[in-house]
Write a protein that holds these residues in place. Structure first.
Motif, mmCIF file in Angstrom:
data_model
loop_
_atom_site.group_PDB
_atom_site.id
_atom_site.type_symbol
_atom_site.label_atom_id
_atom_site.label_comp_id
_atom_site.label_asym_id
_atom_site.label_seq_id
_atom_site.Cartn_x
_atom_site.Cartn_y
_atom_site.Cartn_z
ATOM 1 N N VAL A 119 0.709 -1.176 0.052
ATOM 2 C CA VAL A 119 0.426 -0.185 -0.050
ATOM 3 C C VAL A 119 0.856 0.918 -0.299
ATOM 4 C CG1 VAL A 119 -1.760 1.497 1.410
ATOM 5 C CG2 VAL A 119 -1.949 -1.057 1.204
ATOM 6 N N THR A 120 1.371 0.997 1.117
ATOM 7 C CA THR A 120 2.886 2.153 0.661
ATOM 8 C C THR A 120 3.165 2.430 -0.056
ATOM 9 O OG1 THR A 120 4.379 1.434 1.914
ATOM 10 C CG2 THR A 120 2.897 2.345 3.119
ATOM 11 N N TYR A 121 4.063 1.347 -0.833
ATOM 12 C CA TYR A 121 4.441 1.980 -2.412
ATOM 13 C C TYR A 121 3.824 2.488 -3.735
ATOM 14 C CZ TYR A 121 9.429 0.270 -0.860
ATOM 15 O OH TYR A 121 10.601 -0.003 0.013
ATOM 16 N N GLY A 122 2.318 1.781 -3.072
ATOM 17 C CA GLY A 122 2.102 1.606 -4.776
ATOM 18 C C GLY A 122 1.135 3.204 -4.312
ATOM 19 N N MET B 177 5.288 -5.853 -6.941
ATOM 20 C CA MET B 177 6.408 -7.772 -5.957
ATOM 21 C C MET B 177 5.849 -7.748 -4.386
ATOM 22 S SD MET B 177 9.892 -7.798 -4.253
ATOM 23 C CE MET B 177 10.083 -6.537 -4.025
ATOM 24 N N HIS B 178 5.872 -6.069 -4.051
ATOM 25 C CA HIS B 178 4.965 -6.846 -2.619
ATOM 26 C C HIS B 178 4.098 -7.855 -2.532
ATOM 27 C CE1 HIS B 178 8.668 -5.665 0.114
ATOM 28 N NE2 HIS B 178 9.489 -4.598 -0.886
ATOM 29 N N LEU B 179 3.377 -7.124 -3.118
ATOM 30 C CA LEU B 179 2.060 -8.256 -3.219
ATOM 31 C C LEU B 179 1.993 -9.431 -3.389
ATOM 32 C CD1 LEU B 179 -1.268 -8.320 -3.590
ATOM 33 C CD2 LEU B 179 -1.210 -7.335 -5.913
ATOM 34 N N ILE B 180 3.374 -9.597 -4.372
ATOM 35 C CA ILE B 180 2.750 -11.380 -4.777
ATOM 36 C C ILE B 180 3.463 -12.346 -3.860
ATOM 37 C CG2 ILE B 180 4.140 -13.170 -6.093
ATOM 38 C CD1 ILE B 180 4.010 -10.648 -8.874
ATOM 39 N N ASP B 181 4.413 -11.322 -3.149
ATOM 40 C CA ASP B 181 5.572 -11.925 -2.703
ATOM 41 C C ASP B 181 5.024 -12.285 -1.030
ATOM 42 O OD1 ASP B 181 7.891 -12.806 -0.979
ATOM 43 O OD2 ASP B 181 7.910 -10.813 0.900
ATOM 44 N N ALA B 182 3.175 -10.880 -0.653
ATOM 45 C CA ALA B 182 2.777 -11.007 0.403
ATOM 46 C C ALA B 182 1.525 -12.350 0.219
ATOM 47 C CB ALA B 182 1.746 -9.851 0.864
ATOM 48 N N THR B 183 1.404 -12.574 -1.388
ATOM 49 C CA THR B 183 0.130 -13.402 -0.503
ATOM 50 C C THR B 183 0.526 -14.954 -1.277
ATOM 51 O OG1 THR B 183 -0.271 -12.484 -3.706
ATOM 52 C CG2 THR B 183 -1.624 -11.906 -1.605
ATOM 53 N N THR B 184 1.595 -15.232 -1.799
ATOM 54 C CA THR B 184 2.435 -16.484 -1.164
ATOM 55 C C THR B 184 3.123 -16.489 -0.871
ATOM 56 O OG1 THR B 184 4.707 -15.139 -2.967
ATOM 57 C CG2 THR B 184 1.992 -16.066 -4.672
ATOM 58 N N GLN B 185 3.158 -17.849 -0.353
ATOM 59 C CA GLN B 185 3.944 -18.957 0.532
ATOM 60 C C GLN B 185 5.705 -18.832 0.633
ATOM 61 O OE1 GLN B 185 3.019 -22.335 1.530
ATOM 62 N NE2 GLN B 185 5.277 -22.812 3.185
ATOM 63 N N GLY B 186 6.575 -17.555 0.716
ATOM 64 C CA GLY B 186 7.773 -17.375 1.104
ATOM 65 C C GLY B 186 9.316 -18.253 1.582
ATOM 66 N N GLU B 187 9.991 -17.725 2.119
ATOM 67 C CA GLU B 187 10.580 -18.230 2.551
ATOM 68 C C GLU B 187 10.607 -17.562 4.409
ATOM 69 O OE1 GLU B 187 12.807 -20.799 2.059
ATOM 70 O OE2 GLU B 187 12.060 -21.623 0.207
ATOM 71 N N TRP C 140 2.026 6.713 -6.660
ATOM 72 C CA TRP C 140 0.599 7.297 -7.300
ATOM 73 C C TRP C 140 0.736 8.317 -7.138
ATOM 74 C CZ3 TRP C 140 -3.980 7.212 -9.809
ATOM 75 C CH2 TRP C 140 -4.068 8.137 -9.290
ATOM 76 N N TYR C 141 2.243 9.401 -6.212
ATOM 77 C CA TYR C 141 1.808 10.516 -5.892
ATOM 78 C C TYR C 141 2.874 10.822 -7.544
ATOM 79 C CZ TYR C 141 -0.438 10.894 -1.663
ATOM 80 O OH TYR C 141 -1.307 11.122 0.328
ATOM 81 N N LEU C 142 4.067 10.319 -7.587
ATOM 82 C CA LEU C 142 4.607 10.209 -8.349
ATOM 83 C C LEU C 142 4.059 10.187 -10.123
ATOM 84 C CD1 LEU C 142 7.826 8.175 -7.334
ATOM 85 C CD2 LEU C 142 7.494 10.448 -7.712
ATOM 86 N N GLY D 63 7.379 4.081 -12.432
ATOM 87 C CA GLY D 63 7.940 2.774 -13.042
ATOM 88 C C GLY D 63 8.443 1.267 -11.929
ATOM 89 N N VAL D 64 9.455 1.883 -10.877
ATOM 90 C CA VAL D 64 9.666 1.667 -9.796
ATOM 91 C C VAL D 64 9.214 1.413 -9.031
ATOM 92 C CG1 VAL D 64 11.900 1.485 -8.222
ATOM 93 C CG2 VAL D 64 12.275 2.132 -10.665
ATOM 94 N N PHE D 65 8.450 2.373 -8.872
ATOM 95 C CA PHE D 65 7.625 2.023 -6.663
ATOM 96 C C PHE D 65 6.196 1.622 -7.617
ATOM 97 C CE2 PHE D 65 10.181 5.731 -5.101
ATOM 98 C CZ PHE D 65 10.698 4.935 -4.143
ATOM 99 N N PHE D 66 6.100 1.556 -8.613
ATOM 100 C CA PHE D 66 5.270 0.322 -8.699
ATOM 101 C C PHE D 66 5.183 -1.156 -8.828
ATOM 102 C CE2 PHE D 66 1.820 4.316 -10.497
ATOM 103 C CZ PHE D 66 1.130 4.059 -9.569
#
Length: 112
Positions: A5-8, A45-55, A12-14, A37-40
Motif C-alpha cells: 500500500v505505501t509503495y503504491g 512485487m511486495h503484493l506477490i510476496d505477501a500473497t504467496t508462500q515464501g521463505e 501514485w503521487y509520483l 515505474g520503480v515504485f509501482f
C-alpha cells in the motif's frame, strides 16, 4: 501488505506529479517516470510476496522495508503538497562567472 500500500501510494503521487507536469509544460521527466515505474513494480512485487508462500528469512527484509516505505511516502507526500522545497527549484548559490584560473587539464596557460 502494508509495504504494498505505501509503495503504491508513492507511485501514485509520483505519477500524479508527472501527469500534472506534462499537462502544464508539455514535457515528461525521465527520472520521474522511471521512479514512478520503480515504485509501482516494487508494490507489485511486495503484493506477490505477501500473497504467496515464501521463505521465512524473507520476513527480515520485509520488516526492514516497512520503515523505508513510510519514509519514502512521507517525503514524496511533502514534495507533492509543496510543503518542502524541491531541490530542482532551489535558486543557484553565488554568481555564474568564469573561474579565476583555468583547470590544469584544460590546456590553457594561467594569466599572470
Amino acid at each position: 501488505m502494508f509495504v504494498t500500500v505505501t509503495y503504491g501510494m508513492v507511485g501514485w503521487y509520483l505519477a500524479d506529479c508527472q501527469v500534472r507536469r506534462y499537462l502544464a509544460n508539455g514535457i515528461w521527466s525521465l527520472s520521474g517516470a522511471a521512479l514512478t515505474g520503480v515504485f509501482f513494480t516494487c508494490a507489485q512485487m511486495h503484493l506477490i510476496d505477501a500473497t504467496t508462500q515464501g521463505e521465512g528469512w524473507m520476513l527480515v527484509f520485509d520488516l526492514i522495508g516497512i520503515p523505508a516505505s513510510v519514509y519514502f511516502l512521507w517525503v514524496v507526500k511533502l514534495v507533492h503538497n509543496d510543503s518542502v522545497m524541491d531541490w530542482n527549484r532551489r535558486p543557484l548559490v553565488g554568481a555564474a562567472a568564469a573561474p579565476a584560473r583555468p583547470s590544469p587539464w584544460s590546456g590553457e596557460s594561467p594569466q599572470h
